[in-house]
Design a protein around this motif. Sequence first.
Motif, PDB file in Angstrom:
ATOM      1  N   SER A 216       7.552 -11.229 -52.007  1.00 56.09           N
ATOM      2  CA  SER A 216       8.276 -12.464 -52.612  1.00 56.09           C
ATOM      3  C   SER A 216       6.830 -13.346 -53.288  1.00 56.09           C
ATOM      4  O   SER A 216       7.039 -13.915 -54.474  1.00 56.09           O
ATOM      5  CB  SER A 216       8.698 -13.533 -51.638  1.00 56.09           C
ATOM      6  N   GLY A 217       5.732 -13.387 -52.749  1.00 55.97           N
ATOM      7  CA  GLY A 217       4.630 -14.099 -53.362  1.00 55.97           C
ATOM      8  C   GLY A 217       4.241 -13.326 -54.683  1.00 55.97           C
ATOM      9  O   GLY A 217       3.732 -14.115 -55.644  1.00 55.97           O
ATOM     10  N   LEU A 218       4.353 -11.932 -54.611  1.00 51.37           N
ATOM     11  CA  LEU A 218       3.832 -11.152 -55.815  1.00 51.37           C
ATOM     12  C   LEU A 218       4.846 -11.681 -56.906  1.00 51.37           C
ATOM     13  O   LEU A 218       4.407 -11.719 -58.165  1.00 51.37           O
ATOM     14  CB  LEU A 218       3.772  -9.697 -55.503  1.00 51.37           C
ATOM     15  N   LYS A 219       6.118 -11.482 -56.615  1.00 45.97           N
ATOM     16  CA  LYS A 219       7.201 -11.448 -57.788  1.00 45.97           C
ATOM     17  C   LYS A 219       6.840 -13.008 -58.324  1.00 45.97           C
ATOM     18  O   LYS A 219       6.838 -13.304 -59.681  1.00 45.97           O
ATOM     19  CB  LYS A 219       8.417 -11.755 -56.746  1.00 45.97           C
ATOM     20  N   THR A 220       6.567 -14.176 -57.595  1.00 45.83           N
ATOM     21  CA  THR A 220       6.230 -15.581 -58.108  1.00 45.83           C
ATOM     22  C   THR A 220       5.004 -15.434 -58.733  1.00 45.83           C
ATOM     23  O   THR A 220       4.804 -16.044 -60.000  1.00 45.83           O
ATOM     24  CB  THR A 220       6.149 -16.316 -56.843  1.00 45.83           C
TER      25      THR A 220
END
Length: 340
Positions: A216-220
């Motif tokens: 999720s952090g990478l997507k953001t």
Amino acid sequence: MQSESVFILAIESSCDDTAAAVLKNDKVLSNVVANQSIHEQYGGVVPELASRAHQQNIVPVIDAALKKSGVDKSQLTAIAFTQGPGLMGSLLVGTSFAKSLSLALDIPLIAVNHMHAHILAHFIDEDGFDKPEFPFLALTISGGHTQIVKVNDFFNLEIIGETTDDAVGEAFDKTAKILGLPYPGGPLVDKHAKLGNPKAFPFTKPKVPGLDFSFSGLKTQILYFVQKNTAENPDFIAENIDDICASVQNIIIKILMDKLKLAVEQTGIKQIAIGGGVSANSGIRNALVQAREKYGWKTFIPKFEYTTDNAAMIGIAGYQKYLHEKFNDATVVSKARIEF
């Protein structure tokens, strides 16, 4: 139970592909898939539309699989179907059909876990493809799952690492959406990545303890990166799409391989098998091929048609369950979420 001339009809309907296959023991005689193009205009799978399309496709797909295999329905030994995980409406279509046909033909009914089947796809008898020996590590990567599984035997599987939030397939699809690529975007990211520089844009790896994953952090991070650069240069995506895709794919492969290396260190197992729709990604496949020489691993990469959702993998799981007399009765139900 003897394995001579066991004919399994397998049905897969967990998401937006209606699939049927016929296996003779561990050999695939036919493997038919009907894709649903209706979801492209919505940028993702619409569950209600998916279940309706399954209802339209299931009879012609099964009919085609039987005809292609040269096996008459009267010769079938058992019916295997996907019980879950997946979209409930989609699963119900396959489950209902499998139950009805099993009852009509008076042959065993076998419920299969979709993720279990992705792992057992390696045991399909296919020329040029070796089968792993127990125990081995399986990296199952798809739109809904990212797991490292310790596979002790056909039915003794232990999840030793998994995503704490989003799956790796979602990271690829979200990237594609941010870049304005049409659905399904994962294969298009892979296509552009082949033309780009994987070190053009450095993305940071999330700090997740142990063997678990987080995307999720990478997507953001990718979203903010594109927004910032597009604000400065409206043509940034068009001018750099190959490099962006290559850089995103590079960090995702690094995350997966670093966790696999840790899993090998912790377990001492150097046999690695991949499965799931994202294992069709060329960059991930190449990284595993390189790991054979780099780390001395024995790696197993399935035939391309057995990576995305298909019924052949349901059939091989069904065949193993048949040999061990793991049958179900008509009270078996579809499950959107299901463990090994």
